[in-house]
Design a protein around this motif. Structure first.
Motif, PDB file in Angstrom:
ATOM      1  N   ILE A   1       0.855  -1.188   0.000  1.00  0.00           N
ATOM      2  CA  ILE A   1       0.000   0.000   0.000  1.00  0.00           C
ATOM      3  C   ILE A   1       0.891   1.237   0.000  1.00  0.00           C
ATOM      4  N   ALA A   2       0.699   2.091  -1.001  1.00  0.00           N
ATOM      5  CA  ALA A   2       1.536   3.280  -1.171  1.00  0.00           C
ATOM      6  C   ALA A   2       1.449   4.193   0.052  1.00  0.00           C
ATOM      7  N   GLU A   3       2.561   4.856   0.363  1.00  0.00           N
ATOM      8  CA  GLU A   3       2.618   5.708   1.547  1.00  0.00           C
ATOM      9  C   GLU A   3       1.580   6.825   1.491  1.00  0.00           C
ATOM     10  N   HIS A   4       1.352   7.387   0.313  1.00  0.00           N
ATOM     11  CA  HIS A   4       0.368   8.463   0.227  1.00  0.00           C
ATOM     12  C   HIS A   4      -1.040   7.944   0.505  1.00  0.00           C
ATOM     13  N   ALA A   5      -1.300   6.675   0.165  1.00  0.00           N
ATOM     14  CA  ALA A   5      -2.613   6.081   0.454  1.00  0.00           C
ATOM     15  C   ALA A   5      -2.775   5.829   1.948  1.00  0.00           C
ATOM     16  N   VAL A   6      -1.703   5.422   2.605  1.00  0.00           N
ATOM     17  CA  VAL A   6      -1.741   5.225   4.058  1.00  0.00           C
ATOM     18  C   VAL A   6      -2.021   6.556   4.754  1.00  0.00           C
ATOM     19  N   ALA A   7      -1.332   7.616   4.323  1.00  0.00           N
ATOM     20  CA  ALA A   7      -1.533   8.929   4.927  1.00  0.00           C
ATOM     21  C   ALA A   7      -2.961   9.423   4.708  1.00  0.00           C
ATOM     22  N   ARG A   8      -3.492   9.223   3.509  1.00  0.00           N
ATOM     23  CA  ARG A   8      -4.864   9.626   3.213  1.00  0.00           C
ATOM     24  C   ARG A   8      -5.855   8.865   4.098  1.00  0.00           C
ATOM     25  N   THR A   9      -5.596   7.581   4.273  1.00  0.00           N
ATOM     26  CA  THR A   9      -6.489   6.746   5.075  1.00  0.00           C
ATOM     27  C   THR A   9      -6.482   7.163   6.532  1.00  0.00           C
ATOM     28  N   GLN A  10      -5.299   7.437   7.057  1.00  0.00           N
ATOM     29  CA  GLN A  10      -5.200   7.907   8.439  1.00  0.00           C
ATOM     30  C   GLN A  10      -5.994   9.194   8.625  1.00  0.00           C
ATOM     31  N   GLU A  11      -5.834  10.110   7.699  1.00  0.00           N
ATOM     32  CA  GLU A  11      -6.532  11.395   7.801  1.00  0.00           C
ATOM     33  C   GLU A  11      -8.049  11.212   7.700  1.00  0.00           C
ATOM     34  N   TRP A  12      -8.491  10.406   6.714  1.00  0.00           N
ATOM     35  CA  TRP A  12      -9.933  10.264   6.501  1.00  0.00           C
ATOM     36  C   TRP A  12     -10.591   9.510   7.654  1.00  0.00           C
ATOM     37  N   LEU A  13     -10.036   8.393   8.059  1.00  0.00           N
ATOM     38  CA  LEU A  13     -10.638   7.609   9.135  1.00  0.00           C
ATOM     39  C   LEU A  13     -10.656   8.394  10.443  1.00  0.00           C
ATOM     40  N   SER A  14      -9.611   9.148  10.712  1.00  0.00           N
ATOM     41  CA  SER A  14      -9.565   9.929  11.949  1.00  0.00           C
ATOM     42  C   SER A  14     -10.633  11.010  11.963  1.00  0.00           C
ATOM     43  N   ALA A  15     -10.967  11.548  10.794  1.00  0.00           N
ATOM     44  CA  ALA A  15     -11.932  12.643  10.705  1.00  0.00           C
ATOM     45  C   ALA A  15     -13.372  12.171  10.578  1.00  0.00           C
ATOM     46  N   HIS A  16     -13.581  10.910  10.182  1.00  0.00           N
ATOM     47  CA  HIS A  16     -14.939  10.462   9.864  1.00  0.00           C
ATOM     48  C   HIS A  16     -15.429   9.269  10.689  1.00  0.00           C
ATOM     49  N   THR A  17     -14.577   8.679  11.499  1.00  0.00           N
ATOM     50  CA  THR A  17     -14.980   7.518  12.294  1.00  0.00           C
ATOM     51  C   THR A  17     -14.434   7.646  13.712  1.00  0.00           C
ATOM     52  N   THR A  18     -14.973   6.814  14.594  1.00  0.00           N
ATOM     53  CA  THR A  18     -14.346   6.601  15.900  1.00  0.00           C
ATOM     54  C   THR A  18     -13.374   5.446  15.691  1.00  0.00           C
ATOM     55  N   LEU A  19     -12.116   5.799  15.507  1.00  0.00           N
ATOM     56  CA  LEU A  19     -11.135   4.876  14.947  1.00  0.00           C
ATOM     57  C   LEU A  19     -10.345   4.148  16.025  1.00  0.00           C
ATOM     58  N   GLU A  20     -10.222   2.824  15.836  1.00  0.00           N
ATOM     59  CA  GLU A  20      -9.274   2.008  16.584  1.00  0.00           C
ATOM     60  C   GLU A  20      -8.233   1.524  15.579  1.00  0.00           C
ATOM     61  N   ALA A  21      -7.027   2.058  15.665  1.00  0.00           N
ATOM     62  CA  ALA A  21      -5.975   1.749  14.695  1.00  0.00           C
ATOM     63  C   ALA A  21      -4.869   0.942  15.359  1.00  0.00           C
ATOM     64  N   ARG A  22      -4.354  -0.037  14.633  1.00  0.00           N
ATOM     65  CA  ARG A  22      -3.273  -0.869  15.118  1.00  0.00           C
ATOM     66  C   ARG A  22      -2.230  -1.054  14.006  1.00  0.00           C
ATOM     67  N   VAL A  23      -0.957  -0.920  14.363  1.00  0.00           N
ATOM     68  CA  VAL A  23       0.148  -1.202  13.452  1.00  0.00           C
ATOM     69  C   VAL A  23       0.941  -2.356  14.064  1.00  0.00           C
ATOM     70  N   TYR A  24       1.152  -3.409  13.275  1.00  0.00           N
ATOM     71  CA  TYR A  24       1.720  -4.654  13.804  1.00  0.00           C
ATOM     72  C   TYR A  24       3.176  -4.808  13.354  1.00  0.00           C
ATOM     73  N   ASP A  25       4.071  -4.811  14.321  1.00  0.00           N
ATOM     74  CA  ASP A  25       5.496  -4.998  14.040  1.00  0.00           C
ATOM     75  C   ASP A  25       5.729  -6.356  13.387  1.00  0.00           C
ATOM     76  N   GLY A  26       6.578  -6.380  12.384  1.00  0.00           N
ATOM     77  CA  GLY A  26       6.943  -7.625  11.722  1.00  0.00           C
ATOM     78  C   GLY A  26       5.967  -8.122  10.690  1.00  0.00           C
ATOM     79  N   LEU A  27       4.817  -7.474  10.556  1.00  0.00           N
ATOM     80  CA  LEU A  27       3.804  -7.905   9.600  1.00  0.00           C
ATOM     81  C   LEU A  27       3.955  -7.128   8.305  1.00  0.00           C
ATOM     82  N   ALA A  28       3.969  -7.841   7.186  1.00  0.00           N
ATOM     83  CA  ALA A  28       4.005  -7.209   5.871  1.00  0.00           C
ATOM     84  C   ALA A  28       2.562  -7.037   5.378  1.00  0.00           C
ATOM     85  N   HIS A  29       2.294  -7.364   4.124  1.00  0.00           N
ATOM     86  CA  HIS A  29       0.947  -7.192   3.575  1.00  0.00           C
ATOM     87  C   HIS A  29       0.165  -8.475   3.810  1.00  0.00           C
TER      88      HIS A  29
END
Length: 208
Positions: free
Chosen positions: A158-186
């Motif tokens: 997933i392209a970095e600009h898409a990740v940044a867009r997703t973070q911005e949109w989900l944070s502004a439009h949902t009650t977001l629970e976000a998790r980033v998993y060390d060692g996990l690829a796609h």
């Protein structure tokens, strides 16, 4: 009659409970995420096959043009096809919990962004959001429904600009629970599945 193919669990014992809608990634099929259904919830589930057959095998919700920035029209056509399946197979008033991986994660957010009143919760796994505005964006910014977004720290698909867009949109439009998993690829791993189940249990008390 719906034009999409799906694997499904047994129907719910009671009417009115939401159905978990499993949406696979690019080049995959309806069997890929079927095991997630019983792993993340005791609700009924359906795993859909994307409508676009690829020449090298597998299926997609839309073609890849610019990675992370798909054209809006084919995404919106695929969204309409999913809602047509839901209306035909589950009922015009049915509610869903879309759980999507990669391209399917974008499709999960599309269901939320088009008919939020019919989406009980949204789960995005290694996915992203469409850049184009969608019909319910203003409504979502006001009501902030629950969403889970999990991704791998080592995901290079997933392209970095898409990740940044997703973070911005989900944070502004949902009650977001976000998790980033060390060692996990796609991909998706056991800790993420456990977190999704916990999220759905908290969000949907009838899930367990």
């Amino acid at each position: 009659m719906s034009t999409l193919t799906a694997l499904r669990s047994a129907p719910p014992a009671r009417t009115g409970s939401p159905t978990v809608l499993l949406l696979h990634g690019y080049g995959s099929h309806e069997g890929d995420l079927a095991g997630l259904g019983p792993a993340v919830t005791d609700l009924p589930w359906a795993s859909l096959r994307a409508p676009l057959a690829l020449p090298h095998g597998g299926h997609a919700w839309f073609t890849i043009t610019t990675p992370g920035s798909p054209d809006a029209a084919p995404v919106e056509q695929a969204t309409a096809a999913v809602w047509a399946w839901v209306d035909a197979e589950l009922g015009p008033d049915a509610t869903v919990v879309p759980v999507g991986f990669s391209q399917g994660g974008l499709m999960a957010t599309q269901l939320l962004r088009t008919r939020p009143e019919r989406v009980a919760a949204t789960v995005v796994l290694g996915g992203f959001v469409l850049g184009a505005p969608q019909p319910a964006d203003a409504t979502l910014a006001a009501i902030r429904p629950p969403a889970f977004w999990g991704r791998g720290a080592e995901d290079r698909v997933i392209a970095e600009h898409a990740v940044a867009r997703t973070q911005e949109w989900l944070s502004a439009h949902t009650t977001l629970e976000a998790r980033v998993y060390d060692g996990l690829a796609h991909g998706v791993h056991a800790a993420e599945v456990a977190d999704v189940r916990a999220f759905l249990t908290r969000t949907l008390p009838a899930a367990d």
